[in-house]
Write a protein that holds these residues in place. Structure first.
Motif, mmCIF file in Angstrom:
data_model
loop_
_atom_site.group_PDB
_atom_site.id
_atom_site.type_symbol
_atom_site.label_atom_id
_atom_site.label_comp_id
_atom_site.label_asym_id
_atom_site.label_seq_id
_atom_site.Cartn_x
_atom_site.Cartn_y
_atom_site.Cartn_z
ATOM 1 N N THR A 1 18.632 95.840 5.157
ATOM 2 C CA THR A 1 20.012 96.256 5.435
ATOM 3 C C THR A 1 20.514 97.045 4.231
ATOM 4 O OG1 THR A 1 20.420 94.320 6.819
ATOM 5 C CG2 THR A 1 22.367 95.436 5.908
ATOM 6 N N PRO A 2 21.092 98.216 4.439
ATOM 7 C CA PRO A 2 21.525 99.031 3.299
ATOM 8 C C PRO A 2 22.664 98.386 2.516
ATOM 9 C CG PRO A 2 22.156 100.073 5.377
ATOM 10 C CD PRO A 2 21.358 98.860 5.721
ATOM 11 N N VAL B 1 30.092 93.922 4.943
ATOM 12 C CA VAL B 1 29.739 92.578 5.395
ATOM 13 C C VAL B 1 29.052 92.613 6.761
ATOM 14 C CG1 VAL B 1 31.475 91.296 4.075
ATOM 15 C CG2 VAL B 1 32.070 92.234 6.319
ATOM 16 N N SER B 2 28.348 93.702 7.048
ATOM 17 C CA SER B 2 27.664 93.802 8.338
ATOM 18 C C SER B 2 26.273 94.396 8.133
ATOM 19 C CB SER B 2 28.472 94.679 9.299
ATOM 20 O OG SER B 2 28.338 96.047 8.946
ATOM 21 N N LYS B 3 25.507 94.469 9.219
ATOM 22 C CA LYS B 3 24.161 95.039 9.154
ATOM 23 C C LYS B 3 24.201 96.545 8.906
ATOM 24 C CE LYS B 3 21.514 91.407 10.546
ATOM 25 N NZ LYS B 3 20.421 91.062 11.378
ATOM 26 N N LYS B 4 25.385 97.148 9.013
ATOM 27 C CA LYS B 4 25.521 98.568 8.681
ATOM 28 C C LYS B 4 25.517 98.772 7.171
ATOM 29 C CE LYS B 4 27.998 99.980 12.820
ATOM 30 N NZ LYS B 4 29.227 100.554 13.351
ATOM 31 N N GLY B 5 25.868 97.727 6.428
ATOM 32 C CA GLY B 5 25.887 97.779 4.972
ATOM 33 C C GLY B 5 26.559 96.537 4.418
ATOM 34 N N ILE B 6 26.002 96.023 3.311
ATOM 35 C CA ILE B 6 26.518 94.779 2.729
ATOM 36 C C ILE B 6 26.297 94.804 1.224
ATOM 37 C CG2 ILE B 6 24.361 93.461 2.991
ATOM 38 C CD1 ILE B 6 26.294 91.160 4.100
ATOM 39 N N ASP B 7 27.178 94.136 0.486
ATOM 40 C CA ASP B 7 26.972 94.017 -0.958
ATOM 41 C C ASP B 7 26.478 92.607 -1.274
ATOM 42 O OD1 ASP B 7 29.260 92.375 -0.960
ATOM 43 O OD2 ASP B 7 30.531 93.880 -1.907
ATOM 44 N N SER C 1 20.652 94.560 -3.150
ATOM 45 C CA SER C 1 20.514 95.435 -4.308
ATOM 46 C C SER C 1 21.239 96.753 -4.050
ATOM 47 C CB SER C 1 19.028 95.697 -4.548
ATOM 48 O OG SER C 1 18.831 96.827 -5.351
ATOM 49 N N SER C 2 21.940 97.245 -5.063
ATOM 50 C CA SER C 2 22.665 98.512 -4.882
ATOM 51 C C SER C 2 21.708 99.680 -4.680
ATOM 52 C CB SER C 2 23.597 98.781 -6.060
ATOM 53 O OG SER C 2 22.857 98.854 -7.261
ATOM 54 N N SER C 3 20.453 99.529 -5.075
ATOM 55 C CA SER C 3 19.498 100.633 -4.914
ATOM 56 C C SER C 3 18.625 100.509 -3.662
ATOM 57 C CB SER C 3 18.606 100.747 -6.151
ATOM 58 O OG SER C 3 17.862 99.562 -6.321
ATOM 59 N N LYS C 4 18.347 99.283 -3.213
ATOM 60 C CA LYS C 4 17.402 99.116 -2.098
ATOM 61 C C LYS C 4 17.935 98.270 -0.953
ATOM 62 C CE LYS C 4 13.419 99.721 -5.052
ATOM 63 N NZ LYS C 4 12.242 99.132 -5.626
ATOM 64 N N GLY C 5 19.173 97.838 -1.006
ATOM 65 C CA GLY C 5 19.710 96.999 0.062
ATOM 66 C C GLY C 5 19.202 95.576 -0.049
ATOM 67 N N VAL C 6 19.239 94.865 1.073
ATOM 68 C CA VAL C 6 18.827 93.459 1.063
ATOM 69 C C VAL C 6 17.322 93.375 0.866
ATOM 70 C CG1 VAL C 6 18.740 91.306 2.377
ATOM 71 C CG2 VAL C 6 20.773 92.768 2.518
ATOM 72 N N MET C 7 16.943 92.570 -0.106
ATOM 73 C CA MET C 7 15.540 92.459 -0.483
ATOM 74 C C MET C 7 15.289 91.129 -1.173
ATOM 75 S SD MET C 7 15.611 95.001 -3.812
ATOM 76 C CE MET C 7 13.926 94.712 -4.268
ATOM 77 N N ILE C 8 14.031 90.857 -1.450
ATOM 78 C CA ILE C 8 13.634 89.683 -2.227
ATOM 79 C C ILE C 8 13.067 90.185 -3.538
ATOM 80 C CG2 ILE C 8 12.080 87.704 -2.349
ATOM 81 C CD1 ILE C 8 12.250 87.549 0.697
ATOM 82 N N SER C 9 13.542 89.610 -4.640
ATOM 83 C CA SER C 9 13.076 89.995 -5.976
ATOM 84 C C SER C 9 12.588 88.759 -6.711
ATOM 85 C CB SER C 9 14.203 90.657 -6.768
ATOM 86 O OG SER C 9 14.603 91.857 -6.164
ATOM 87 N N ASP C 10 11.939 88.993 -7.836
ATOM 88 C CA ASP C 10 11.370 87.929 -8.648
ATOM 89 C C ASP C 10 12.178 87.796 -9.935
ATOM 90 O OD1 ASP C 10 9.678 86.350 -10.378
ATOM 91 O OD2 ASP C 10 7.998 86.890 -9.086
ATOM 92 N N LEU C 11 12.616 86.581 -10.242
ATOM 93 C CA LEU C 11 13.378 86.343 -11.472
ATOM 94 C C LEU C 11 12.576 86.665 -12.723
ATOM 95 C CD1 LEU C 11 15.175 82.987 -10.572
ATOM 96 C CD2 LEU C 11 16.254 85.223 -10.870
ATOM 97 N N ASP C 12 11.248 86.703 -12.612
ATOM 98 C CA ASP C 12 10.400 86.999 -13.760
ATOM 99 C C ASP C 12 10.226 88.496 -14.012
ATOM 100 O OD1 ASP C 12 9.986 84.387 -14.558
ATOM 101 O OD2 ASP C 12 8.228 84.133 -13.277
ATOM 102 N N GLU C 13 10.676 89.347 -13.080
ATOM 103 C CA GLU C 13 10.634 90.784 -13.335
ATOM 104 C C GLU C 13 11.511 91.062 -14.548
ATOM 105 O OE1 GLU C 13 11.839 92.990 -9.843
ATOM 106 O OE2 GLU C 13 10.467 91.828 -8.581
#
Length: 181
Positions: free
Chosen positions: A70-71, A77-83, A150-162
């Motif tokens: 989702t961007p 607050v929708s599937k059109k875009g969310i922070d 993420s402001s650059s990639k939308g909804v995603m999963i990231s690693d705290l160790d990055e």
């Protein structure tokens, strides 16, 4: 294959497996029958890179999966875009039936701060990115992974160790008990 097709296939497999359990009266002793919850657990473990257990909250993983990609949109607050805070708000509302704040600082005021090594599935993680105050929030998934917008990639999963997330990590937080009831 699209996400919806994969989920549909998983649901069909779960139904067929469930029917096999009820229809298989001549099952041999010790023969293993696939449990639909185990299939879902294995599926989410593979696609999200998080080792789920039998006690994992499948509703949490399904919610995150449905929102992946989702961007980003500030204030959305929708599937059109969310922070990030909108994503955390929606997740807590739909998965845990709990209302939380509408920005990362408000949300932080609703948690008991916890150390990174104490994080559990569903806890919140907070970041200070280019600021002295909290600017970003995500939801911990296990294995040092967290879901966020993420402001650059939308909804995603990231690693705290990055290195990026390690650099800006502030604290974890567990919702105050009085708010969970």
């Amino acid at each position: 294959m699209g996400k919806k097709v994969i989920v549909a296939m998983l649901l069909i497999l779960s139904i067929v497996s469930g029917q096999a359990q009820t229809n298989n009266k001549d099952q041999k002793p010790g023969q293993k029958i696939e449990d639909p919850d185990n299939l879902a657990t294995e599926y989410f473990s593979q696609i999200m890179g998080v080792a789920l257990s039998a006690t994992s909250n499948l509703k949490l993983y399904q919610f995150v999966y449905d929102w992946i990609g989702t961007p980003y949109r500030l204030g959305g607050v929708s599937k059109k875009g969310i922070d990030c805070s909108g994503f955390a708000f929606e997740l807590y509302n739909k998965v845990f039936s709990t209302l939380i704040g509408n920005n990362s600082r408000n949300i932080f005021s609703m948690v008991n701060p916890i150390n990174k090594d104490q994080l559990k599935e569903g806890d919140l993680v907070f970041f200070k990115i280019g600021s002295r105050s909290i600017t970003h929030v995500g939801v911990y998934m296990g294995n040092n992974k967290f879901a966020h917008a993420s402001s650059s990639k939308g909804v995603m999963i990231s690693d705290l160790d990055e290195s990026y997330w390690r650099r800006y990590y502030y604290k974890g937080g567990r919702l105050l008990a009085s708010l969970r009831d």
